[in-house]
Design a protein around this motif. Structure first.
Motif, PDB file in Angstrom:
ATOM      1  N   VAL A 273       0.609  -1.194  -0.041  1.00  0.00           N
ATOM      2  CA  VAL A 273       0.354  -0.040   0.225  1.00  0.00           C
ATOM      3  C   VAL A 273       1.009   1.134   0.143  1.00  0.00           C
ATOM      4  O   VAL A 273       1.694   1.210   1.012  1.00  0.00           O
ATOM      5  N   GLY A 274       0.863   1.608  -0.848  1.00  0.00           N
ATOM      6  CA  GLY A 274       1.466   4.092  -1.101  1.00  0.00           C
ATOM      7  C   GLY A 274       0.788   4.222   0.033  1.00  0.00           C
ATOM      8  O   GLY A 274      -0.040   4.122   0.553  1.00  0.00           O
ATOM      9  N   PRO A 275       2.097   5.349   0.130  1.00  0.00           N
ATOM     10  CA  PRO A 275       1.941   6.931   0.562  1.00  0.00           C
ATOM     11  C   PRO A 275       0.567   6.963   0.843  1.00  0.00           C
ATOM     12  O   PRO A 275      -0.469   7.338   1.876  1.00  0.00           O
ATOM     13  N   LYS A 276       0.151   7.549  -0.624  1.00  0.00           N
ATOM     14  CA  LYS A 276      -0.965   8.375  -1.105  1.00  0.00           C
ATOM     15  C   LYS A 276      -2.648   7.446  -0.608  1.00  0.00           C
ATOM     16  O   LYS A 276      -2.533   7.607   0.498  1.00  0.00           O
ATOM     17  N   ALA A 277      -2.092   6.257  -0.715  1.00  0.00           N
ATOM     18  CA  ALA A 277      -4.006   5.819  -0.459  1.00  0.00           C
ATOM     19  C   ALA A 277      -3.808   5.083   1.039  1.00  0.00           C
ATOM     20  O   ALA A 277      -4.663   5.251   1.511  1.00  0.00           O
ATOM     21  N   MET A 278      -2.708   4.934   1.334  1.00  0.00           N
ATOM     22  CA  MET A 278      -3.099   4.838   3.165  1.00  0.00           C
ATOM     23  C   MET A 278      -3.023   6.071   3.809  1.00  0.00           C
ATOM     24  O   MET A 278      -3.872   5.786   5.020  1.00  0.00           O
ATOM     25  N   ALA A 279      -2.575   6.895   3.238  1.00  0.00           N
ATOM     26  CA  ALA A 279      -3.344   8.792   4.308  1.00  0.00           C
ATOM     27  C   ALA A 279      -4.380   8.729   3.667  1.00  0.00           C
ATOM     28  O   ALA A 279      -5.283   9.140   4.632  1.00  0.00           O
ATOM     29  N   ALA A 280      -4.913   8.353   2.108  1.00  0.00           N
ATOM     30  CA  ALA A 280      -6.153   7.983   1.939  1.00  0.00           C
ATOM     31  C   ALA A 280      -7.436   7.525   3.824  1.00  0.00           C
ATOM     32  O   ALA A 280      -9.002   7.992   2.989  1.00  0.00           O
ATOM     33  N   MET A 281      -7.014   5.956   3.163  1.00  0.00           N
ATOM     34  CA  MET A 281      -7.484   5.125   4.203  1.00  0.00           C
ATOM     35  C   MET A 281      -7.781   6.012   5.238  1.00  0.00           C
ATOM     36  O   MET A 281      -9.052   5.383   5.889  1.00  0.00           O
ATOM     37  N   GLU A 282      -6.577   6.285   5.721  1.00  0.00           N
ATOM     38  CA  GLU A 282      -6.839   6.593   7.274  1.00  0.00           C
ATOM     39  C   GLU A 282      -8.301   7.220   7.822  1.00  0.00           C
ATOM     40  O   GLU A 282      -8.295   7.405   9.095  1.00  0.00           O
TER      41      GLU A 282
END
Length: 120
Positions: A69-78
């Protein structure tokens, strides 16, 4: 609802290493019923992970089981409350679900650090 990035729509699909650019997501409801969702994000020139997250949020996904999971996707999930678990050695949906149910998967709190997140 649980989502797993997969390569195909077979009976026990192989897990795709790419989250945002996988061709399909296998969605598993609380009763264990599996359905497949085509991922439209791979055709995006950029932001595939974030687009995939929005697609999953629209399907009420609360857990993602994925190797990368990339950084932007991870940030969007939080902020959406979507929890991410690393799949470990699992290669198929049945393997990863078994490990998840047995609490053997590590929850990710940060994005993947390995290369290859933009593999075609």
């Amino acid at each position: 609802m649980i989502a797993v990035p997969v390569k195909d729509r077979e009976a026990d699909p192989q897990i795709d290493e790419r989250f945002g650019r996988c061709p399909f997501f296998c969605l598993i409801d609380g009763e264990g019923k599996q359905t497949f969702l085509e991922n439209e994000a791979p055709s995006s020139p950029s932001g595939a992970g974030v687009k995939a997250v929005q697609t999953l949020a629209d399907e009420d996904v609360t857990v993602v089981l994925s190797p990368e999971v990339g950084p932007k996707a991870m940030a969007a999930m939080e902020p959406l409350g979507i929890r991410v678990f690393h799949i470990g050695e699992a290669r198929t949906v049945s393997e990863v679900l078994s490990s998840y149910k047995e609490n053997k998967l590590e929850e990710r709190k940060s994005p993947s650090t390995g290369g290859g997140l933009r593999r075609a």
